[in-house]
Design a protein around this motif. Structure first.
Motif, PDB file in Angstrom:
ATOM      1  N   GLY A  52       0.433  -1.339  -0.018  1.00 15.61           N
ATOM      2  CA  GLY A  52      -0.053  -0.188   0.096  1.00 15.61           C
ATOM      3  C   GLY A  52       1.129   1.410   0.009  1.00 15.61           C
ATOM      4  O   GLY A  52       1.092   2.546  -1.053  1.00 15.61           O
ATOM      5  N   SER A  53       1.860   1.214   0.946  1.00 18.59           N
ATOM      6  CA  SER A  53       2.117   2.750   1.200  1.00 18.59           C
ATOM      7  C   SER A  53       3.466   2.498  -0.288  1.00 18.59           C
ATOM      8  O   SER A  53       4.263   3.433  -0.423  1.00 18.59           O
ATOM      9  CB  SER A  53       3.306   2.461   2.205  1.00 18.59           C
ATOM     10  OG  SER A  53       3.982   1.912   2.566  1.00 18.59           O
ATOM     11  N   LEU A  54       4.092   1.351  -0.985  1.00 18.99           N
ATOM     12  CA  LEU A  54       5.117   1.470  -1.949  1.00 18.99           C
ATOM     13  C   LEU A  54       3.867   1.788  -2.558  1.00 18.99           C
ATOM     14  O   LEU A  54       5.013   2.431  -4.236  1.00 18.99           O
ATOM     15  CB  LEU A  54       5.463  -0.255  -1.803  1.00 18.99           C
ATOM     16  CG  LEU A  54       6.370  -0.465  -3.131  1.00 18.99           C
ATOM     17  CD1 LEU A  54       7.255   0.273  -2.957  1.00 18.99           C
ATOM     18  CD2 LEU A  54       6.701  -1.488  -3.744  1.00 18.99           C
ATOM     19  N   GLU A  55       2.992   1.336  -3.081  1.00 22.14           N
ATOM     20  CA  GLU A  55       2.158   2.264  -4.409  1.00 22.14           C
ATOM     21  C   GLU A  55       2.308   4.031  -4.534  1.00 22.14           C
ATOM     22  O   GLU A  55       2.553   4.187  -5.840  1.00 22.14           O
ATOM     23  CB  GLU A  55       1.043   1.471  -4.357  1.00 22.14           C
ATOM     24  CG  GLU A  55       0.100   2.125  -5.214  1.00 22.14           C
ATOM     25  CD  GLU A  55      -1.419   1.874  -5.536  1.00 22.14           C
ATOM     26  OE1 GLU A  55      -1.980   1.498  -6.851  1.00 22.14           O
ATOM     27  OE2 GLU A  55      -2.096   0.930  -4.360  1.00 22.14           O
ATOM     28  N   VAL A  56       1.726   4.507  -3.411  1.00 19.02           N
ATOM     29  CA  VAL A  56       2.406   6.233  -3.041  1.00 19.02           C
ATOM     30  C   VAL A  56       3.801   6.660  -3.262  1.00 19.02           C
ATOM     31  O   VAL A  56       3.635   7.170  -3.840  1.00 19.02           O
ATOM     32  CB  VAL A  56       1.771   5.927  -1.781  1.00 19.02           C
ATOM     33  CG1 VAL A  56       1.447   7.757  -2.058  1.00 19.02           C
ATOM     34  CG2 VAL A  56       0.183   5.822  -1.506  1.00 19.02           C
ATOM     35  N   MET A  57       4.819   5.222  -2.866  1.00 18.33           N
ATOM     36  CA  MET A  57       6.242   6.139  -2.777  1.00 18.33           C
ATOM     37  C   MET A  57       6.158   5.604  -4.148  1.00 18.33           C
ATOM     38  O   MET A  57       7.170   6.825  -4.658  1.00 18.33           O
ATOM     39  CB  MET A  57       6.453   5.277  -2.256  1.00 18.33           C
ATOM     40  CG  MET A  57       6.839   5.497  -0.260  1.00 18.33           C
ATOM     41  SD  MET A  57       7.821   3.838   0.730  1.00 18.33           S
ATOM     42  CE  MET A  57       9.489   4.890   0.225  1.00 18.33           C
ATOM     43  N   SER A  58       5.914   5.017  -5.139  1.00 16.49           N
ATOM     44  CA  SER A  58       6.351   4.383  -5.970  1.00 16.49           C
ATOM     45  C   SER A  58       6.183   5.342  -7.327  1.00 16.49           C
ATOM     46  O   SER A  58       6.644   6.223  -8.396  1.00 16.49           O
ATOM     47  CB  SER A  58       5.650   3.391  -6.973  1.00 16.49           C
ATOM     48  OG  SER A  58       6.158   3.540  -8.730  1.00 16.49           O
ATOM     49  N   LYS A  59       5.087   6.049  -7.115  1.00 16.53           N
ATOM     50  CA  LYS A  59       4.048   7.236  -7.718  1.00 16.53           C
ATOM     51  C   LYS A  59       5.212   8.984  -7.568  1.00 16.53           C
ATOM     52  O   LYS A  59       4.815   9.314  -8.733  1.00 16.53           O
ATOM     53  CB  LYS A  59       2.485   8.248  -7.504  1.00 16.53           C
ATOM     54  CG  LYS A  59       1.612   8.860  -8.307  1.00 16.53           C
ATOM     55  CD  LYS A  59       0.839   8.580  -7.625  1.00 16.53           C
ATOM     56  CE  LYS A  59      -0.621  10.547  -8.688  1.00 16.53           C
ATOM     57  NZ  LYS A  59      -1.246  10.433  -8.092  1.00 16.53           N
ATOM     58  N   TYR A  60       5.545   8.995  -6.877  1.00 18.36           N
ATOM     59  CA  TYR A  60       5.747  10.569  -6.421  1.00 18.36           C
ATOM     60  C   TYR A  60       7.692  10.190  -6.200  1.00 18.36           C
ATOM     61  O   TYR A  60       8.041  11.720  -7.010  1.00 18.36           O
ATOM     62  CB  TYR A  60       5.764  11.116  -5.028  1.00 18.36           C
ATOM     63  CG  TYR A  60       4.212  10.861  -4.994  1.00 18.36           C
ATOM     64  CD1 TYR A  60       3.882  12.675  -5.978  1.00 18.36           C
ATOM     65  CD2 TYR A  60       2.701  10.862  -4.103  1.00 18.36           C
ATOM     66  CE1 TYR A  60       1.925  12.640  -5.911  1.00 18.36           C
ATOM     67  CE2 TYR A  60       1.617  10.209  -4.672  1.00 18.36           C
ATOM     68  CZ  TYR A  60       0.863  11.943  -5.045  1.00 18.36           C
ATOM     69  OH  TYR A  60      -0.412  12.066  -5.685  1.00 18.36           O
ATOM     70  N   ALA A  61       8.362   9.321  -6.195  1.00 21.07           N
ATOM     71  CA  ALA A  61       9.638   9.478  -6.117  1.00 21.07           C
ATOM     72  C   ALA A  61      10.491   8.781  -7.355  1.00 21.07           C
ATOM     73  O   ALA A  61       9.553   8.188  -8.357  1.00 21.07           O
ATOM     74  CB  ALA A  61      10.005   7.823  -4.686  1.00 21.07           C
ATOM     75  N   ASP A  62      11.785   9.182  -7.869  1.00 19.42           N
ATOM     76  CA  ASP A  62      11.796   8.368  -9.015  1.00 19.42           C
ATOM     77  C   ASP A  62      12.100   7.867  -9.033  1.00 19.42           C
ATOM     78  O   ASP A  62      11.783   6.453  -9.707  1.00 19.42           O
ATOM     79  CB  ASP A  62      12.856   9.735  -9.174  1.00 19.42           C
ATOM     80  CG  ASP A  62      12.927  11.089  -9.809  1.00 19.42           C
ATOM     81  OD1 ASP A  62      11.449  11.471 -10.309  1.00 19.42           O
ATOM     82  OD2 ASP A  62      13.740  11.454  -9.590  1.00 19.42           O
TER      83      ASP A  62
END
Length: 242
Positions: A52-62
């Protein structure tokens, strides 16, 4: 009659983020806003779980390095996100490896989520790796479950003064929850935040706890004092048996 509380829904994000995410509504929105504002070049996640949190991080981080101890996590999530490098192993072994790679590749670390081993030493040790790191840019280190007494104790045991690049520590960046769902009379959730900067700070560092009164009040209404006493007595009882 006790009814189960739902601390996550409605969150109005179902269509955008579909992976299971064990954060409350206020934690989710704060987490998203931080990442949206920082847009980190490189991020590290400790404790992937359901993604869940990885999906969000993947969206905003390079780029995201994600660490989990469970091999099934890699089987389920590997290849789901193009910019994620998923590693399996203990954080004590994998974090130093990743930090070394980041240095060798000339990458810029700017965001860290610590949500791995929920023990005093586990939390403290995960933090300590980053207190030894020399930042090239501002690094926001976020801790999940800062409202949990065990995790909080680990966060407070970390030696922030040993790192001259730590400029801010707040254990109650976002408050946690009491009695969530089936976790009767337990304290969970909450986001802590540490800010590291490339320049050395002037003066001493303080561990801020802006919701300390709430934490202390809830603590004595929870199951945690009894558990703490039992944990303290356990080695004494074992010694008497021997």
């Amino acid at each position: 009659m006790l009814t189960e509380q739902n601390i996550s829904f409605p969150n109005f994000l179902e269509s955008e983020f579909s992976y299971e995410w064990h954060m409350s509504r206020n934690e989710r929105y704060a987490f998203i806003k931080l990442l949206e504002k920082i847009k980190p070049k490189v991020a590290i996640e400790i404790g992937c779980f359901k993604g869940g949190s990885l999906e969000v991080m993947s969206k905003y981080a390079d780029k995201v390095y994600s660490i989990d101890i469970n091999p099934e996590v890699k089987e389920k999530l590997d290849g789901k996100f193009d910019n994620v490098d998923l590693r399996i192993g203990t954080s004590s072994k994998v974090i130093p490896e990743i930090l070394k790679e980041i240095e060798e590749k000339g990458e810029i670390l700017e965001f860290v989520l610590i949500d791995g081993e929920h023990t005093v030493n586990g939390v403290k040790n995960d933090i300590t790796h980053f207190l030894k790191y020399i930042p090239k840019s501002n690094i926001h280190v976020v801790f999940h479950d800062s409202f949990n007494p065990i995790c909080r104790k680990g966060m407070k045991k970390a030696n922030y003064t040993s790192c001259p690049y730590v400029h801010y520590v707040e254990l109650d960046f976002i408050s946690g929850v009491f009695n969530p769902g089936k976790l009767y009379r337990q304290m969970w959730g909450g986001l802590g935040l540490v800010l590291l900067k490339p320049e050395k700070r002037r003066g001493t560092i303080k561990i801020n706890e802006c919701q300390r009164k709430i934490f202390n009040t809830v603590y004595w209404k929870s199951v945690h004092p009894l558990r703490d006493r039992l944990m303290f007595l356990k080695p004494l009882i074992q010694k008497m048996k021997n």
